[in-house]
Design a protein around this motif. Structure first.
Motif, PDB file in Angstrom:
ATOM      1  N   TYR A 127       0.848   3.949  -3.112  1.00 49.63           N
ATOM      2  CA  TYR A 127       0.095   5.142  -2.718  1.00 49.63           C
ATOM      3  C   TYR A 127       0.441   6.290  -3.669  1.00 49.63           C
ATOM      4  O   TYR A 127       1.556   6.375  -4.195  1.00 49.63           O
ATOM      5  CB  TYR A 127       0.452   5.517  -1.273  1.00 49.63           C
ATOM      6  CG  TYR A 127      -0.435   6.578  -0.679  1.00 49.63           C
ATOM      7  CD1 TYR A 127      -1.782   6.320  -0.430  1.00 49.63           C
ATOM      8  CD2 TYR A 127       0.074   7.836  -0.365  1.00 49.63           C
ATOM      9  CE1 TYR A 127      -2.593   7.295   0.117  1.00 49.63           C
ATOM     10  CE2 TYR A 127      -0.739   8.823   0.191  1.00 49.63           C
ATOM     11  CZ  TYR A 127      -2.067   8.541   0.423  1.00 49.63           C
ATOM     12  OH  TYR A 127      -2.880   9.508   0.965  1.00 49.63           O
ATOM     13  N   THR A 128      -0.527   7.158  -3.892  1.00 50.75           N
ATOM     14  CA  THR A 128      -0.318   8.230  -4.874  1.00 50.75           C
ATOM     15  C   THR A 128       0.835   9.154  -4.505  1.00 50.75           C
ATOM     16  O   THR A 128       1.532   9.669  -5.383  1.00 50.75           O
ATOM     17  CB  THR A 128      -1.596   9.056  -5.020  1.00 50.75           C
ATOM     18  OG1 THR A 128      -2.026   9.508  -3.725  1.00 50.75           O
ATOM     19  CG2 THR A 128      -2.712   8.225  -5.658  1.00 50.75           C
ATOM     20  N   PRO A 166       0.819  -1.223   0.000  1.00 50.76           N
ATOM     21  CA  PRO A 166       0.000   0.000   0.000  1.00 50.76           C
ATOM     22  C   PRO A 166       0.851   1.271   0.000  1.00 50.76           C
ATOM     23  O   PRO A 166       0.511   2.256  -0.671  1.00 50.76           O
ATOM     24  CB  PRO A 166      -0.822  -0.123   1.287  1.00 50.76           C
ATOM     25  CG  PRO A 166      -0.856  -1.580   1.584  1.00 50.76           C
ATOM     26  CD  PRO A 166       0.472  -2.100   1.142  1.00 50.76           C
TER      27      PRO A 166
END
Length: 281
Positions: free
Chosen positions: A22-23, A18
């Motif tokens: 993640y951006t 994650p």
């Protein structure tokens, strides 16, 4: 043991993936700094420091990483830094493997400690800059190390059973063989060619390590990935040598079933800075 390994791997993936996808890259930077701090603690322990001083060493790694982050050096190319780091890894790795465990044990403890912590902090800077170049780039470098290890395992078992198994470094890591090294290199070359082809087919919006190398020609890419695979073996052997010098089997027991953080990232210590060196020029 297998159950422990699987559970630990699943937990690590639940934390790392994650953050990686993640951006924004900052969560990944922080998690990487935590791993580097744990590796710094392990390095200090293997070099004979007490628990409290080893914790201080791990804390210094975090402070160094955060300091680089705060001063904004993460976005700089630093080609000379990567050239120097890569050169030191090649020369120091060759010396350590040739001289063996006794020579490393004779190096002054403060020198060993500083060199290890510096290598860890530079690895954090390399992985952060690789993430800034793109997820595809970072994954392609990580996959190179994984493929070299997987290819070495299977080819070592397959070829070692049919032919005379030639030990790579019997006094450091008796389980490694030259057959495994060659098999790992073949696997890395095949993966690099497929990965680059996939990048080209997708338009190369987010170039991988292999695409950037391939801009200088397929021949350069093949030579570069073979060199990287060789240095991943060097990183693994260097950590094994340090553990033999310290008289331990694993760098720690932080990762049940896997050993310590250094046991999992040893091959990345030289390859990440070298990857940044190859694409910085």
């Amino acid at each position: 043991m297998l159950k422990q390994r699987v559970l630990t791997a699943l937990v690590l993936l639940m934390v790392l993936l994650p953050a990686l996808f993640y951006t924004q890259p900052e969560p990944f930077f922080l998690i990487a700094a935590v791993f580097i701090a744990a590796a710094g603690w392990e390095w200090a322990r293997m070099n004979g420091l007490s628990m409290s001083l080893s914790l201080v060493a791990g804390g210094l790694c975090v402070l160094a990483c955060l300091g680089m982050w705060w001063t904004g050096v993460l976005v700089d190319a630093w080609p000379r830094v990567w050239l120097l780091t890569g050169t030191v890894w090649v020369l120091a790795g060759a010396w350590m493997l040739k001289a063996g465990v006794p020579a490393w044990s004779r190096v002054a403890r403060p020198v060993r400690l500083v060199l290890g912590l510096l290598a860890l902090c530079l690895t954090w800077l390399a992985v952060v800059q690789a993430r800034l170049l793109g997820i595809n780039f970072l994954l392609s470098v990580l996959a190179l190390v994984w493929m070299a290890d997987i290819g070495a395992y299977f080819s070592g078992r397959a070829l070692g059973g049919r032919f005379t198994r030639r030990k790579l470094a019997v006094s450091i890591s008796p389980g490694k063989s030259w057959e495994g090294v060659w098999g790992g290199m073949v696997g890395v070359i095949l993966m690099a060619c497929v990965w680059r082809y996939a990048d080209l087919a997708n338009g190369g919006a987010s170039p991988s390590f292999y695409t950037l190398l391939g801009e200088r020609g397929w021949g350069f890419m093949v030579v570069a990935v073979v060199f990287m695979a060789a240095m991943s073996v060097v990183g693994d052997l260097v950590e094994s040598l340090v553990k033999r010098s310290a008289g331990v089997k694993d760098s720690s027991a932080l990762l049940p079933g896997h050993g310590g953080v250094l046991d999992r990232v040893d091959a990345l210590l030289p390859t990440l800075p070298l990857a940044m060196m190859l694409v910085s020029f």
